[in-house]
Design a protein around this motif. Sequence first.
Motif, PDB file in Angstrom:
ATOM      1  N   ALA A 242     -36.356  69.584  -6.548  1.00 27.23           N
ATOM      2  CA  ALA A 242     -35.482  68.407  -6.589  1.00 27.23           C
ATOM      3  C   ALA A 242     -34.498  68.501  -7.754  1.00 27.23           C
ATOM      4  N   VAL A 243     -34.976  68.946  -8.910  1.00 34.58           N
ATOM      5  CA  VAL A 243     -34.093  69.100 -10.063  1.00 34.58           C
ATOM      6  C   VAL A 243     -33.048  70.181  -9.794  1.00 34.58           C
ATOM      7  N   PHE A 244     -33.474  71.266  -9.168  1.00 32.18           N
ATOM      8  CA  PHE A 244     -32.544  72.341  -8.848  1.00 32.18           C
ATOM      9  C   PHE A 244     -31.441  71.846  -7.920  1.00 32.18           C
ATOM     10  N   GLU A 245     -31.821  71.068  -6.905  1.00 35.19           N
ATOM     11  CA  GLU A 245     -30.824  70.525  -5.986  1.00 35.19           C
ATOM     12  C   GLU A 245     -29.878  69.558  -6.696  1.00 35.19           C
ATOM     13  N   ALA A 246     -30.391  68.825  -7.669  1.00 33.12           N
ATOM     14  CA  ALA A 246     -29.525  67.929  -8.450  1.00 33.12           C
ATOM     15  C   ALA A 246     -28.508  68.744  -9.268  1.00 33.12           C
ATOM     16  N   MET A 247     -28.953  69.871  -9.810  1.00 37.57           N
ATOM     17  CA  MET A 247     -28.032  70.762 -10.526  1.00 37.57           C
ATOM     18  C   MET A 247     -26.918  71.261  -9.601  1.00 37.57           C
ATOM     19  N   VAL A 248     -27.320  71.716  -8.410  1.00 39.56           N
ATOM     20  CA  VAL A 248     -26.351  72.245  -7.446  1.00 39.56           C
ATOM     21  C   VAL A 248     -25.344  71.168  -7.068  1.00 39.56           C
ATOM     22  N   ALA A 249     -25.828  69.947  -6.819  1.00 40.93           N
ATOM     23  CA  ALA A 249     -24.937  68.847  -6.437  1.00 40.93           C
ATOM     24  C   ALA A 249     -23.961  68.518  -7.555  1.00 40.93           C
ATOM     25  N   HIS A 250     -24.424  68.595  -8.797  1.00 41.21           N
ATOM     26  CA  HIS A 250     -23.563  68.329  -9.951  1.00 41.21           C
ATOM     27  C   HIS A 250     -22.420  69.340 -10.011  1.00 41.21           C
ATOM     28  N   VAL A 251     -22.731  70.607  -9.807  1.00 40.01           N
ATOM     29  CA  VAL A 251     -21.693  71.648  -9.826  1.00 40.01           C
ATOM     30  C   VAL A 251     -20.762  71.492  -8.631  1.00 40.01           C
ATOM     31  N   ALA A 252     -21.327  71.158  -7.469  1.00 40.39           N
ATOM     32  CA  ALA A 252     -20.524  71.009  -6.250  1.00 40.39           C
ATOM     33  C   ALA A 252     -19.449  69.953  -6.405  1.00 40.39           C
ATOM     34  N   GLU A 253     -19.727  68.900  -7.156  1.00 39.78           N
ATOM     35  CA  GLU A 253     -18.722  67.859  -7.410  1.00 39.78           C
ATOM     36  C   GLU A 253     -17.487  68.448  -8.072  1.00 39.78           C
ATOM     37  N   HIS A 254     -17.690  69.356  -9.002  1.00 37.65           N
ATOM     38  CA  HIS A 254     -16.556  69.992  -9.687  1.00 37.65           C
ATOM     39  C   HIS A 254     -15.825  70.961  -8.769  1.00 37.65           C
ATOM     40  N   LEU A 255     -16.546  71.650  -7.883  1.00 31.61           N
ATOM     41  CA  LEU A 255     -15.911  72.617  -6.993  1.00 31.61           C
ATOM     42  C   LEU A 255     -14.973  71.957  -5.999  1.00 31.61           C
ATOM     43  N   ARG A 256     -15.156  70.687  -5.728  1.00 28.78           N
ATOM     44  CA  ARG A 256     -14.286  69.988  -4.776  1.00 28.78           C
ATOM     45  C   ARG A 256     -12.858  69.874  -5.292  1.00 28.78           C
ATOM     46  N   GLN A 257     -12.667  70.097  -6.591  1.00 27.47           N
ATOM     47  CA  GLN A 257     -11.325  70.005  -7.174  1.00 27.47           C
ATOM     48  C   GLN A 257     -10.577  71.340  -7.132  1.00 27.47           C
ATOM     49  N   PHE A 258     -11.190  72.388  -6.582  1.00 31.62           N
ATOM     50  CA  PHE A 258     -10.563  73.701  -6.525  1.00 31.62           C
ATOM     51  C   PHE A 258      -9.344  73.657  -5.599  1.00 31.62           C
ATOM     52  N   ARG A 259      -8.187  74.017  -6.133  1.00 30.38           N
ATOM     53  CA  ARG A 259      -6.973  74.007  -5.324  1.00 30.38           C
ATOM     54  C   ARG A 259      -7.040  75.130  -4.274  1.00 30.38           C
ATOM     55  N   GLY A 260      -6.778  74.779  -3.041  1.00 30.01           N
ATOM     56  CA  GLY A 260      -6.866  75.748  -1.960  1.00 30.01           C
ATOM     57  C   GLY A 260      -8.276  75.942  -1.457  1.00 30.01           C
ATOM     58  N   ARG A 261      -9.140  74.977  -1.722  1.00 28.72           N
ATOM     59  CA  ARG A 261     -10.552  75.078  -1.341  1.00 28.72           C
ATOM     60  C   ARG A 261     -10.726  75.355   0.151  1.00 28.72           C
ATOM     61  N   GLU A 262     -10.040  74.581   0.999  1.00 33.01           N
ATOM     62  CA  GLU A 262     -10.163  74.755   2.445  1.00 33.01           C
ATOM     63  C   GLU A 262      -9.473  76.030   2.911  1.00 33.01           C
ATOM     64  N   LYS A 263      -8.337  76.376   2.307  1.00 36.85           N
ATOM     65  CA  LYS A 263      -7.638  77.599   2.701  1.00 36.85           C
ATOM     66  C   LYS A 263      -8.476  78.842   2.389  1.00 36.85           C
ATOM     67  N   LEU A 264      -9.210  78.791   1.298  1.00 35.99           N
ATOM     68  CA  LEU A 264     -10.086  79.909   0.974  1.00 35.99           C
ATOM     69  C   LEU A 264     -11.201  80.015   2.008  1.00 35.99           C
TER      70      LEU A 264
END
Length: 394
Positions: A242-264
């Motif tokens: 559960a803690v590991f998944e919380a870590m992953v979700a925390h990082v995923a929030e930041h990845l959503r700001q990657f420019r060109g995310r869908e194009k990649l």
Amino acid sequence: MTDSDRSAAALSSPDEPAIRAPSGPGPAGRAGGDSPPPDAEKRTPAAPNPRRHRGPIYAALDLGTNNCRLLIARPHDHGFRVLDGFTRIVRLGEGVSVTGRLGDAAMERTMEALRQCRNKLREHQPTRMRLIATEACRAAENGPAFLARVKAEIGLDLEIVDRRTEAELAVTGCADLIEGTAQGALMFDIGGGSSELAWMDFRGGRPKAQGRMSASIRSWQSLPVGVVSIAEKFGGVDVSPAVFEAMVAHVAEHLRQFRGREKLRQMIATHPVHLIGTSGTVTTLAGLHLGLERYERQKVDGLWMKRGEVDETMKVLLAMPFDRRVAHPCIGRDRADLVLPGCAIFEAIRREWPTERVRVADRGLREGILISLMDADRAHSRAVRYPRRNGNGG
């Protein structure tokens, strides 16, 4: 130990080749220009009495959140030979994510490591060198004051580089591990206080020189998360699923700001694209996957891992209790509480942009600095030797 930590310690001889740059364009292959990259211009003046009898000597120092690393090398063919190196885990950024300041104990550990680096630099007298500091000194309120102290007491003048420069140098250091037939690659560098990502797109042509590879960066991002900051936020000793998944979700929030995310994502679905990871997390997984009884750089650097192999190895690591991580020769006490936070960052990247393979890189910023400096000097030498003519051929 991280991958970059080991790269100096694992040298079997002082003149072992470390990096070999491509000798020509890859299959995608249009040659890049000859002008030196901007970051290569930030070079120190020539040191007094450099050893010229066997060619110029270059040095690169990377002071990060977790490690202090030095690499000293001489050009060789299209790459370089390592002459000396130093690495130490100093945890300079310990507590910065909470207090906003570098701690006294962390600064003293780092000062001692930098004194040893200074001694090696004095011994080799490099012709050119670049000494950089990254996230810990960028983020800490007293980061610039600490570097002023380093300059006054030790005599080393370190520059705090911005996040884009850090990403570009990491790309340069890892460029020759990008598959020749790939149309693109996503490089990620998981650090102590931040993690850099760079999407390289070669559909318009690929630079032939390793030092120009950053020109192919289509989009990049610096995540304000690293193994130290994630461990301080979530813990790294006893990590439940559960803690590991919380870590992953925390990082995923930041990845959503990657420019060109869908194009990649679209490019990964329709073109040959792979991940390339330069971090202790990825090299640790590689060592576990190979079943190494001790870390061996020559077996890890450049290793390809398939998606299923990463899945299985990460599963084994997540099930490993803390004391076994401490005892494992590819992890050790210094990394035992940081490796799972690193896996969470890696996992978030893999879920966001799933590729079939990842290439493991035991190289990074220091190698990128060395290649940039050497390429800039080669370009300068060519310009002096063959000056452009002005006017009508006169």
